[in-house]
Design a protein around this motif. Structure first.
Motif, short mmCIF file in Angstrom:
data_model
loop_
_atom_site.label_atom_id
_atom_site.label_comp_id
_atom_site.label_asym_id
_atom_site.label_seq_id
_atom_site.Cartn_x
_atom_site.Cartn_y
_atom_site.Cartn_z
N GLY A 1 -51.34 -16.62 -18.03
CA GLY A 1 -51.72 -15.53 -18.92
C GLY A 1 -52.39 -14.36 -18.23
N ALA A 2 -52.63 -14.45 -16.92
CA ALA A 2 -53.30 -13.38 -16.18
C ALA A 2 -52.28 -12.37 -15.66
N MET A 3 -52.81 -11.23 -15.18
CA MET A 3 -51.98 -10.16 -14.67
C MET A 3 -52.59 -9.63 -13.38
N ALA A 4 -51.75 -9.23 -12.44
CA ALA A 4 -52.21 -8.58 -11.20
C ALA A 4 -51.24 -7.47 -10.86
N GLU A 5 -51.77 -6.42 -10.23
CA GLU A 5 -50.95 -5.27 -9.88
C GLU A 5 -51.11 -4.96 -8.40
N ARG A 6 -50.01 -4.63 -7.76
CA ARG A 6 -50.01 -4.24 -6.35
C ARG A 6 -49.14 -2.99 -6.21
N THR A 7 -49.49 -2.15 -5.25
CA THR A 7 -48.71 -0.94 -4.98
C THR A 7 -48.18 -1.00 -3.56
N VAL A 8 -46.92 -0.65 -3.39
CA VAL A 8 -46.27 -0.66 -2.09
C VAL A 8 -45.73 0.75 -1.84
N SER A 9 -45.83 1.18 -0.60
CA SER A 9 -45.28 2.48 -0.21
C SER A 9 -43.95 2.25 0.50
N SER A 10 -42.91 2.89 -0.02
CA SER A 10 -41.57 2.76 0.56
C SER A 10 -41.23 4.03 1.32
N GLU A 11 -40.80 3.87 2.57
CA GLU A 11 -40.36 5.01 3.38
C GLU A 11 -38.95 4.73 3.89
N TYR A 12 -38.14 5.77 3.89
CA TYR A 12 -36.77 5.65 4.37
C TYR A 12 -36.44 6.93 5.12
N SER A 13 -35.70 6.82 6.21
CA SER A 13 -35.50 7.96 7.11
C SER A 13 -34.40 8.93 6.68
N LYS A 14 -33.75 8.67 5.55
CA LYS A 14 -32.65 9.53 5.11
C LYS A 14 -32.82 9.90 3.64
N ASN A 15 -32.08 10.90 3.20
CA ASN A 15 -31.98 11.18 1.77
C ASN A 15 -31.15 10.05 1.16
N ALA A 16 -31.69 9.42 0.12
CA ALA A 16 -31.00 8.28 -0.47
C ALA A 16 -31.47 8.04 -1.89
N THR A 17 -30.68 7.28 -2.61
CA THR A 17 -31.10 6.74 -3.90
C THR A 17 -31.50 5.30 -3.62
N ALA A 18 -32.71 4.94 -4.08
CA ALA A 18 -33.22 3.59 -3.84
C ALA A 18 -33.27 2.81 -5.15
N TYR A 19 -32.92 1.54 -5.06
CA TYR A 19 -33.00 0.62 -6.19
C TYR A 19 -33.90 -0.53 -5.75
N VAL A 20 -34.76 -0.99 -6.65
CA VAL A 20 -35.70 -2.07 -6.33
C VAL A 20 -35.59 -3.15 -7.41
N TRP A 21 -35.52 -4.41 -6.97
CA TRP A 21 -35.54 -5.51 -7.93
C TRP A 21 -36.18 -6.73 -7.29
N ALA A 22 -36.55 -7.69 -8.16
CA ALA A 22 -37.16 -8.95 -7.72
C ALA A 22 -36.16 -10.08 -7.87
N GLU A 23 -36.25 -11.04 -6.96
CA GLU A 23 -35.41 -12.25 -7.01
C GLU A 23 -36.31 -13.46 -6.80
N GLY A 24 -35.90 -14.61 -7.30
CA GLY A 24 -36.63 -15.84 -7.05
C GLY A 24 -37.36 -16.38 -8.26
N ASP A 25 -38.25 -17.37 -8.00
CA ASP A 25 -38.97 -18.10 -9.05
C ASP A 25 -39.72 -17.20 -10.02
N LEU A 26 -40.33 -16.14 -9.51
CA LEU A 26 -41.19 -15.31 -10.34
C LEU A 26 -40.57 -13.97 -10.69
N SER A 27 -39.29 -13.80 -10.51
CA SER A 27 -38.65 -12.50 -10.74
C SER A 27 -38.81 -12.02 -12.18
N SER A 28 -38.78 -12.93 -13.14
CA SER A 28 -38.93 -12.51 -14.54
C SER A 28 -40.37 -12.16 -14.89
#
Length: 146
Positions: A70-97
């Motif tokens: 029932g608890a919640m936690a939040e984390r922030t990640v900085s994403s860097e990429y060396s080119k102009n691009a469209t980025a998609y992010v998703w989770a996989e695994g036991d806790l993805s949902s």
């Protein structure tokens, strides 16, 4: 007199159901030029009377520490990429949902980091244990025509 179903008919129905399930449940491949992953985890431990949250300051992985059901936690990640691009992010695994990602899609430019917020919402019915997965960053390079 009862008619028996042919084993071939039953097999055909089962195979059709499997194929339909695979078609509708597989993640469409957005055609990534570059894929990066980060391991992620959360440890669930019930704590009587209040929500429990322990921190994990691991810089190499996206860890949410120890949380009560029932608890919640939040984390922030900085994403860097060396080119102009469209980025998609998703989770996989036991806790993805359990993970909410914002934003899930964004545009990148060289030398301009993008912050992504990951929120883990542990279900109140979660059993004690360690849950693992990974965060996938898919980058589709933008090719300029001129």
């Amino acid at each position: 007199m009862k008619k028996r179903l042919s084993p071939y008919f039953v097999l055909s129905i089962v195979l059709a159901a499997i194929i339909i399930t695979l078609i509708f449940t597989t993640r469409p491949d957005p055609g990534c030029d570059t894929v990066k992953t980060i391991l992620t985890s959360v440890k669930v431990k019930p704590f009587e009377g209040r929500k429990y949250m322990g921190f994990d300051l691991n810089k190499q992985n996206l860890t949410f520490g120890t949380l009560s059901p029932g608890a919640m936690a939040e984390r922030t990640v900085s994403s860097e990429y060396s080119k102009n691009a469209t980025a998609y992010v998703w989770a996989e695994g036991d806790l993805s949902s359990w993970i909410i990602i914002s934003p899930k899609k964004f545009e990148t430019t060289p030398d301009a980091p993008q912050e992504i917020v990951f929120t883990a919402l542990v279900p109140s019915t979660a059993q004690e244990g360690e849950y693992n997965g990974k965060i996938v960053f898919c980058y589709q390079d933008i090719l300029w025509s001129g």
